[in-house]
Design a protein around this motif. Sequence first.
Motif, PDB file in Angstrom:
ATOM      1  N   GLU A 107       1.008  -3.314   6.424  1.00  0.00           N
ATOM      2  CA  GLU A 107       1.049  -1.973   7.041  1.00  0.00           C
ATOM      3  C   GLU A 107      -0.248  -1.700   7.795  1.00  0.00           C
ATOM      4  O   GLU A 107      -1.035  -0.828   7.415  1.00  0.00           O
ATOM      5  CB  GLU A 107       1.247  -0.903   5.951  1.00  0.00           C
ATOM      6  CG  GLU A 107       2.499  -1.045   5.130  1.00  0.00           C
ATOM      7  CD  GLU A 107       3.730  -0.491   5.841  1.00  0.00           C
ATOM      8  OE1 GLU A 107       3.570   0.054   6.963  1.00  0.00           O
ATOM      9  OE2 GLU A 107       4.818  -0.602   5.289  1.00  0.00           O
ATOM     10  N   ARG A 112       0.890   7.419   3.618  1.00  0.00           N
ATOM     11  CA  ARG A 112       1.980   7.631   4.585  1.00  0.00           C
ATOM     12  C   ARG A 112       1.458   7.845   5.995  1.00  0.00           C
ATOM     13  O   ARG A 112       0.360   8.246   6.182  1.00  0.00           O
ATOM     14  CB  ARG A 112       2.808   8.848   4.157  1.00  0.00           C
ATOM     15  CG  ARG A 112       3.332   8.698   2.736  1.00  0.00           C
ATOM     16  CD  ARG A 112       3.945   9.973   2.241  1.00  0.00           C
ATOM     17  NE  ARG A 112       4.259   9.867   0.810  1.00  0.00           N
ATOM     18  CZ  ARG A 112       4.439  10.911   0.018  1.00  0.00           C
ATOM     19  NH1 ARG A 112       4.323  12.125   0.490  1.00  0.00           N
ATOM     20  NH2 ARG A 112       4.730  10.751  -1.240  1.00  0.00           N
ATOM     21  N   GLU A 127       1.630   1.614  -1.175  1.00  0.00           N
ATOM     22  CA  GLU A 127       2.866   1.748  -0.403  1.00  0.00           C
ATOM     23  C   GLU A 127       3.580   3.061  -0.727  1.00  0.00           C
ATOM     24  O   GLU A 127       4.230   3.660   0.118  1.00  0.00           O
ATOM     25  CB  GLU A 127       3.787   0.568  -0.681  1.00  0.00           C
ATOM     26  CG  GLU A 127       3.287  -0.735  -0.081  1.00  0.00           C
ATOM     27  CD  GLU A 127       4.122  -1.933  -0.499  1.00  0.00           C
ATOM     28  OE1 GLU A 127       4.849  -1.821  -1.528  1.00  0.00           O
ATOM     29  OE2 GLU A 127       4.057  -2.973   0.179  1.00  0.00           O
ATOM     30  N   ASP A 154      -1.097  -0.152  10.539  1.00  0.00           N
ATOM     31  CA  ASP A 154      -1.346   1.213  11.013  1.00  0.00           C
ATOM     32  C   ASP A 154      -1.746   2.138   9.873  1.00  0.00           C
ATOM     33  O   ASP A 154      -2.667   2.951  10.017  1.00  0.00           O
ATOM     34  CB  ASP A 154      -0.099   1.774  11.720  1.00  0.00           C
ATOM     35  CG  ASP A 154       0.183   1.043  13.027  1.00  0.00           C
ATOM     36  OD1 ASP A 154      -0.751   0.428  13.576  1.00  0.00           O
ATOM     37  OD2 ASP A 154       1.334   1.091  13.498  1.00  0.00           O
ATOM     38  N   LYS A 155      -1.056   2.025   8.749  1.00  0.00           N
ATOM     39  CA  LYS A 155      -1.389   2.865   7.600  1.00  0.00           C
ATOM     40  C   LYS A 155      -2.745   2.477   7.013  1.00  0.00           C
ATOM     41  O   LYS A 155      -3.503   3.327   6.564  1.00  0.00           O
ATOM     42  CB  LYS A 155      -0.297   2.754   6.535  1.00  0.00           C
ATOM     43  CG  LYS A 155       1.013   3.399   6.940  1.00  0.00           C
ATOM     44  CD  LYS A 155       2.038   3.292   5.837  1.00  0.00           C
ATOM     45  CE  LYS A 155       3.358   3.942   6.237  1.00  0.00           C
ATOM     46  NZ  LYS A 155       4.383   3.796   5.179  1.00  0.00           N
TER      47      LYS A 155
END
Length: 196
Positions: free
Chosen positions: A90, A196, A192, A92-93
């Motif tokens: 992830e 967000r 996870e 971007d997160k």
Amino acid sequence: MMKHSLFAAPLLLLAACGNGTAGDPGEAPLAGARIGGPFTLTSSDGETVEWSDFDGKYRMVYFGYAYCPDVCPLDVQRMMKAYAAFTEAEPDKAQQLQPIFITIDPERDTPEVVGQFTHAFSDDLLGLTGTPEQVKQAADAFSVYYAKGAVREDGSYLMDHSRAAYLMGRKGEPIALLPVDEDAQSVVTELEKWVR
């Protein structure tokens, strides 16, 4: 021997109580807990760092010390292995997440020492130290227990401290304890769920 602070056991039990559905994790386990707060510390680069500098980002926060012979390096290794896996899955997160290591041994953990310790795990791990008063303020804000152990003849000593890694939200609010005492995948699962 490591000691857990008084709040750790109830929070660990609370962390297991999820009421969300798939895709909706429900209320954060540490929602409303009095954990976190303002501090001013020094980075390994000698820069002044305040808790508010991270506003808008999630934060992984671990208190330990560079001379810790066992638990701290293992916990930090799992935390940063999880961060690396989360970054790969992830990206971007992960850009919205800052891993932070705060020493509870400012007497020995100078900015240089903290930098050597954190960079051994990842260049993304921010190491912080400060005066004894500054470190106490940060530790108190996170309800972290620590105490200096007996000094040996050679001048060395161990630090006794509570063992917890916190996931904090964009406004500095507590979200969950990260299970760094288990394995990296367990930490990834928590990231996870909440980032967000």
